[in-house]
Design an enzyme around this catalytic site. Sequence first.
Site, PDB file in Angstrom:
ATOM      1  N   SER A 287       7.192  -0.293   7.030  1.00  0.00           N
ATOM      2  CA  SER A 287       7.440   0.401   5.768  1.00  0.00           C
ATOM      3  C   SER A 287       6.663  -0.207   4.617  1.00  0.00           C
ATOM      4  O   SER A 287       6.581  -1.429   4.473  1.00  0.00           O
ATOM      5  CB  SER A 287       8.938   0.360   5.431  1.00  0.00           C
ATOM      6  OG  SER A 287       9.192   0.956   4.183  1.00  0.00           O
ATOM      7  N   ASP A 288       6.077   0.670   3.808  1.00  0.00           N
ATOM      8  CA  ASP A 288       5.546   0.238   2.517  1.00  0.00           C
ATOM      9  C   ASP A 288       6.680  -0.343   1.680  1.00  0.00           C
ATOM     10  O   ASP A 288       7.830   0.056   1.823  1.00  0.00           O
ATOM     11  CB  ASP A 288       4.962   1.435   1.766  1.00  0.00           C
ATOM     12  CG  ASP A 288       3.456   1.556   1.980  1.00  0.00           C
ATOM     13  OD1 ASP A 288       2.876   0.653   2.591  1.00  0.00           O
ATOM     14  OD2 ASP A 288       2.881   2.558   1.531  1.00  0.00           O
ATOM     15  N   LYS A 289       6.325  -1.276   0.807  1.00  0.00           N
ATOM     16  CA  LYS A 289       7.330  -1.834  -0.091  1.00  0.00           C
ATOM     17  C   LYS A 289       7.562  -0.934  -1.297  1.00  0.00           C
ATOM     18  O   LYS A 289       8.676  -0.450  -1.534  1.00  0.00           O
ATOM     19  CB  LYS A 289       6.911  -3.225  -0.565  1.00  0.00           C
ATOM     20  CG  LYS A 289       7.848  -3.827  -1.617  1.00  0.00           C
ATOM     21  CD  LYS A 289       7.334  -5.146  -2.139  1.00  0.00           C
ATOM     22  CE  LYS A 289       6.160  -4.974  -3.075  1.00  0.00           C
ATOM     23  NZ  LYS A 289       6.532  -4.367  -4.380  1.00  0.00           N
TER      24      LYS A 289
ATOM     25  N   ILE B 154       5.170  -3.792   4.871  1.00  0.00           N
ATOM     26  CA  ILE B 154       3.718  -3.836   4.736  1.00  0.00           C
ATOM     27  C   ILE B 154       3.395  -3.568   3.269  1.00  0.00           C
ATOM     28  O   ILE B 154       3.829  -2.570   2.708  1.00  0.00           O
ATOM     29  CB  ILE B 154       3.048  -2.758   5.619  1.00  0.00           C
ATOM     30  CG1 ILE B 154       3.687  -2.734   7.015  1.00  0.00           C
ATOM     31  CG2 ILE B 154       1.555  -2.979   5.701  1.00  0.00           C
ATOM     32  CD1 ILE B 154       3.588  -4.040   7.767  1.00  0.00           C
TER      33      ILE B 154
ATOM     34  N   THR C 241       5.163   4.249   7.382  1.00  0.00           N
ATOM     35  CA  THR C 241       5.255   4.961   6.111  1.00  0.00           C
ATOM     36  C   THR C 241       4.003   4.710   5.285  1.00  0.00           C
ATOM     37  O   THR C 241       3.310   3.701   5.465  1.00  0.00           O
ATOM     38  CB  THR C 241       6.483   4.533   5.298  1.00  0.00           C
ATOM     39  OG1 THR C 241       6.247   3.239   4.706  1.00  0.00           O
ATOM     40  CG2 THR C 241       7.726   4.459   6.164  1.00  0.00           C
TER      41      THR C 241
END
Length: 925
Positions: A344-346, A577, A647
């Site tokens: 997942s993107d932050k 990520i 994502t």
Amino acid sequence: MTDSLTNTAPGGTGQPQPPAWHVLDVSEVLAVHGVEADQGLSEAEAARRIGRYGPNRFAEAPTEPVWRSFLRQYRDKMQIVLLVAGILSLWPLKVYGTGILLVVLTLFNALMGMRQEGKAAAAVAALSKMMIIKARVRRSGELTELPAEQLVPGDIVSVEAGDVIPADGRLINAANLEIDESALTGESLPAAKGVDPVPGADTPLGDRVDMAYMNTNVTRGSGTLVVTATGMDSEVGHISGLLEGTGQTKTPLTRQLEKLTDQILVIAGVALLISFAINLARGLTFKEVFTASVAFAIAAIPTGLPAVVTAILSKGTQLLAQAGAIMKQLRSTETLGATSAINSDKTGTLTLNQMTAVQLLLVERQYAVTGTGYGTEGRINRVAGESEVDLDRFLMPMVLASDAVVRDAELIGDPTEGALVVLAAKGGVDAEATRQTYPRLATLPFDAAYKLMATFHQVTDDAGQSVVRAYVKGAPDQLLARATTYLDAGLAQAPLGDPAKERYLGANERLGEQGLRVMATAYRDFEPGGFDAGGDLLASMQDLTLLSMVGIVDPPRPQARVSIETARAAGVRVRMITGDHAVTAEAIASDLGIEGRAITGAEFAAMSDEEATQAIDGIGVIARVTPEDKVRLVEVLQRRGEIVAMTGDGVNDAPALKKADIGIAMGITGTEVSKEAAVMILTDDDFSTIVHAVDLGRGLYDNLVRYVRFQMGCLFGFIVSFLGASIFNIAGGVPFLPLQTIWINFAVQVPQAIGLGYGKPAEGLMAEPPRPANEPVLSRGLLVWLAFVGLVMGTVTLAIISWAWDAHGEVVARTMGFVAFAVADVLLSYESRDQLKSMFRMDVFGDKTFLTTTGIAVGVIYLSTTFSPFQRFLDTTPLDLNQWLLCIAAGTAVVWVSEIRKLVLRRRAAAGGGLPPLAPEAAVA
């Protein structure tokens, strides 16, 4: 006026490579485009160029013709078998009723598939519609506003904070200009822009500070650019073009259903050939044998499988859409249930994407700040026992030395400045009124070289004297190096000695270790008569008085931590990520409950494939990643047999989204390219929606497996009935007429299949690990058991038919066999709901959908023998009470054998022996 361009970027016009615009001087760029900055293009020249370059938009993928979409539905092997059986029934057999019905069934399956694909495509199209972007363009010396689609290379475009860059362009002037380029580069902080050429044709995009790129956002300042590329020739367009024609990998369900279909066709084909040979050897005519074979073929394939699977998946997509997740492909819906890793993107997914000040530190005081995001609700709380002080002098730099505007919790401008403006508002300082009261006399814009910004204002000092005060904000180390004093606990200026410096540096380090971005403020007063607004303002940034430090963070979404814990309990590993620094990322990951150490993308790239595979279990965060790092992470996990969800929202995320089993794009902040590459789009950009979607996906798959168990049991029952009738010469080798077979398939089995597929999933699915990607829909042991169930169903059906044939004749015998088999189907659907629980202990009445479909199926069975139109259509006859009771008793045979098996399985599980191979996917309830 004509441009001297003779080439454009590849992908748009097919002409040679253009010059590297970022290395050219402004005058050279203008000369190449044949345009003057203060005049712009003429309307005639703009019209000529739009004819040459085309509109400033991305090329749309060609729409599949309806006829091709329709024919594609007939790639399904079962559709082909049905169609062939229907055509052969029409000619040469001339059994028109059966033939027409079979052809109509294939049309029904095809139209349903097209309809569901169309609904999914329509949902994506609706989400992808964007507001028409307007651009301020200089044409024939006049500044005018036009739709961005009408821009052409050579246009002179003005931009300011809040604008979306409408096309790629070379900056020709910039005033405090900063642009958020995260969609292209992955950098979470805006990039400061200038006009000086950047040497090196191969300089990375993120370092081309004299360029602006399409679909990025201006966060601060203003500027003017000359358009250098539009549409598919832009950087975003290039990446969009790379994605065209890339095929999607088959989902686990697609692969397993194809394998199951092949198994069904082999089993049915062998049984059909045996039956055909036996009937032919018995001396029946070819037409009689062929008629029996058509009926067998209809019975031996689950004619409702394509329609029911499509319907169940469609229901799943509707549930997901209601939860905030739009699926672009039906078959990908169930893949969610097998997901074992989420990368997942932050920013914006795990966090709010709203920078928030959470700590305010003076050199000798500390405050905690409540509230999140750009809403001004919150407080600045001091440490107990400390006296209250007037914070205005500390908060004024936050609104005066910034350009951000926050209204109604919406930000225009730089996110960090927005956090400072909101902090000041929580302390009672109104930004707009303060800026009007203290207008700027001069501005020293922020520059990455000296990492600070200063604005100069006429104010009254503590002694009541009028002074020009410079309010400064910037990096703490830079302000400390330029400071000589600070405000002590009594708010008096004190010399900045070593103890004060150590406290200052220590506080900065502590905030950094917490993953906070730290901004510092300071001030300096000048005599009004000696202040030169046009002088060297940077040189005057000496002898500063330190005011405060602010710890800023993009706060986690409130529900993200709970969702990550839910995912962990379900055996789904979450990794973060991000383009942020490792320290910041690790602190946020720890706060969210993400396990594993943090490494940088460079460290990950330096690992060999073997090293990465061995180390990946211990890694929870990869920071400062490149697009290549994201793709490689997906590949490393997939090699381990993981089903990977990824994502992303930026253009740079598209390759990884395409590579992942489930690519998830952000519906709000996501670029069109990321949405194109993904198979799922979040309408709320919220990580918890992903975990909820996994839960729904598991329930969907569980319901699908229930249905397939039921369908296969019925299928084996049909095969045994027809094969047994041929071997033992019962009912002339045709226990059910073709129309009776179709009727049982669609009027009895399909309602029960819908009940199983649409019913309540089993409880506790998110407490189990994800199923292996290569796990078959039905294991070999379960297939053996279902074959035995079919043997029981076929045996009792043939026994009823054989007895009634001699006692009551052909019509009654076929009717009783029809009823007995249909009753067994209904009861088998109840037994198929759970592999261990007795049907007498299940909460049957809690599933209203299943009860409703059961009522429909029972009503159909009854009306099939009593309603005269159905009697004529199906060639059935009414039964008396004793005959009904005999049929029902025969149908209950599947209950008794299933209950005995479940009892054995429960006892073995209770004894600690685990579950035998017959039920590898079952769980102890």
